[in-house]
Design an enzyme around this catalytic site. Structure first.
Site, mmCIF file in Angstrom:
data_model
loop_
_atom_site.group_PDB
_atom_site.id
_atom_site.type_symbol
_atom_site.label_atom_id
_atom_site.label_comp_id
_atom_site.label_asym_id
_atom_site.label_seq_id
_atom_site.Cartn_x
_atom_site.Cartn_y
_atom_site.Cartn_z
ATOM 1 N N HIS A 122 0.877 -1.182 0.000
ATOM 2 C CA HIS A 122 0.000 0.000 0.000
ATOM 3 C C HIS A 122 0.921 1.241 0.000
ATOM 4 C CE1 HIS A 122 -2.793 2.946 1.823
ATOM 5 N NE2 HIS A 122 -3.779 2.131 1.500
ATOM 6 N N ASP A 199 3.345 -4.283 7.801
ATOM 7 C CA ASP A 199 2.091 -3.542 7.707
ATOM 8 C C ASP A 199 0.963 -4.548 7.957
ATOM 9 O OD1 ASP A 199 -0.278 -2.447 6.866
ATOM 10 O OD2 ASP A 199 0.514 -1.602 5.014
ATOM 11 N N LYS A 225 -10.238 -0.661 10.792
ATOM 12 C CA LYS A 225 -10.401 -1.840 9.927
ATOM 13 C C LYS A 225 -10.725 -3.085 10.747
ATOM 14 C CE LYS A 225 -7.139 -0.068 6.487
ATOM 15 N NZ LYS A 225 -7.961 0.325 5.334
#
Ligand code: PMP
Length: 418
Positions: A122, A199, A225
């Site tokens: 990302h 991550d 999330k």
């Protein structure tokens, strides 16, 4: 197996209608919905205990601080951190990665040093390292993927050299769903004395995470999330690494003593938490973790594997549909990216929205990966503990209708997708 019907009752938004249809929420990789317990924790805090923490001498301050500290303890247990002081609260994954980039990489990297990232990162775990490169003279190496969407471990092993100082890898891809072999990568990194930053934005919400088992030096993730509020995230760091880093943000709470020209720093974790923290959202994050623990993370993972298997199976019967990422549901997360021939993903997203189905379309903040896949955008459906097989069927039905619609209208493709 988890009781999805009962879980769905805990999420008020899931009973709303969108464009006259029951909402089918398949945009969980972007953010997840919130159970009543989390919404209630926020209002309870503001109705009952709102106060600034640290050095407060009154009852409200003590209660707010107790609940805030309890949230840190919950996060530490959730990821099996060896101590609570290794959990630094940030705004989100992005800020967590930047904290490591400023506090560790800018402090210790020098010209000639090498940072390894993967092509599936990302932008949050990619752009910060480009800036580090510009500021320190370090260089960036990029690990490719195989055509099935798994990481090229053989290439990673070749890219590691004694000059490698840092490896940055996503635990689970927000596009391909690929779950990366983080422990193996950590072992190789540590052999050359490099650090590894993971991550965890798409992994911590979906599977049991053990930062000690992974042996990672940093692990970053976001509450929003994983059923929690926006505005709160985590950087886990190994104690010995966090101790050596430079503060990222300076100001109140992060100091021990301020003299005329210099200051000394507070103990961990406060050294990296300058200013009034996001107290309410942190406490509600703790409630989200309680909720996930109540369901059980192994059960969350098992449900996602089951539903992802069903999605992959259902979509594989479509003509002209390309799925990106591994086909083995047990080796991936519940994020499924795809393209339908002749339909731009944005158009597809709009058509699905008319059917009450929320998916995401675009580059998903992963432009290097889009280039590698040979497209500019994908459609992405991403699943979580409250999604059902019926919702997968609704997605398939809407995709069929979209195909028929675009065939009839002959809308030209605008993707540039090869
Ligand atoms: N990494 C990954 C893999 C992600 O999916 C995301 C969110 N899409 C991020 C980082 C960034 O998370 P946030 O926006 O919460 O900082």
């Amino acid at each position: 197996m988890i009781d999805v019907a009962r879980i769905r009752n805990d999420f008020p938004i899931l009973s709303r209608r969108v464009n006259g249809k029951p909402l089918v929420y398949l945009d969980n990789a972007a953010t997840t919905q919130k159970p009543n317990a989390v919404i209630d924790a926020l209002t309870h805090y503001y109705r009952n205990t709102n106060a600034n923490i640290h050095r407060g001498v009154h009852t409200l301050a003590a209660e707010a601080e107790r609940d805030y500290d309890a949230a840190r303890a919950k996060v530490a247990r959730f990821i099996n951190a060896p101590q609570e002081s290794s959990v630094i609260f940030t705004r989100n994954t992005t800020e967590a990665v930047n904290l490591a980039a400023y506090g560790w990489a800018r402090e210790f990297l020098k010209p000639g040093d090498e940072i390894i990232v993967t092509v599936m990162e990302h932008h949050s775990n990619y752009v910060p390292w480009q800036l580090v490169m510009q500021d320190t003279g370090a260089t960036l190496k990029i690990v490719d993927i195989a055509d099935d969407g798994t990481l090229r471990l053989d290439e990673y092993a070749k890219l590691i050299t004694p000059r490698t100082r840092l490896v940055c890898v996503t635990h689970a891809s927000n596009v391909l769903g690929t779950v990366n072999p983080v422990r193996q990568m950590a072992d190789l990194a540590h052999k050359v004395d490099a650090k590894i930053l993971v991550d965890g934005a798409q992994a911590a919400p979906h599977m049991p995470v053990d930062v000690q088992g992974l042996d990672c030096d940093f692990y970053a993730f976001s509450a929003h999330k994983m059923l929690g509020p926006t505005g709160i995230g985590v950087l886990y760091g190994k104690d010995e690494v966090l101790r050596t880093m430079r503060p990222f943000l300076a100001g109140g709470d992060m100091i021990r003593e301020v003299k005329r020209d210099t200051s000394s720093w507070n103990v961990l974790p406060y050294k990296y938490e300058a200013g009034t923290p996001n107290i309410a959202d942190t406490i509600a994050f703790g409630t989200a973790i309680d909720y996930l623990n109540g369901v059980g993370m192994p059960e969350v993972r098992a449900h996602e594997i089951e539903i992802t298997r069903y999605v992959l199976d259902t979509l594989s019967h479509f003509r002209g549909l390309t799925i990106y990422g591994p086909r083995d549901a047990a080796a991936r997360g519940g994020t499924v990216s795809f393209n339908l021939d002749g339909i731009h993903p944005h158009d597809l997203g709009t058509v699905l929205d008319h059917a009450g189905i929320a998916i995401r379309a675009g580059h998903h903040c992963a432009q290097p990966l889009m280039r590698r896949l040979g497209c500019v955008a994908t459609a992405r459906a991403s699943f979580y503990l409250y999604n059902t097989r019926e919702e997968v069927d609704a997605l398939a039905e809407a995709l069929r209708e979209a195909q028929a619609l675009f065939k009839r209208t002959g809308t030209p493709q605008k993707t540039g997708i090869s």
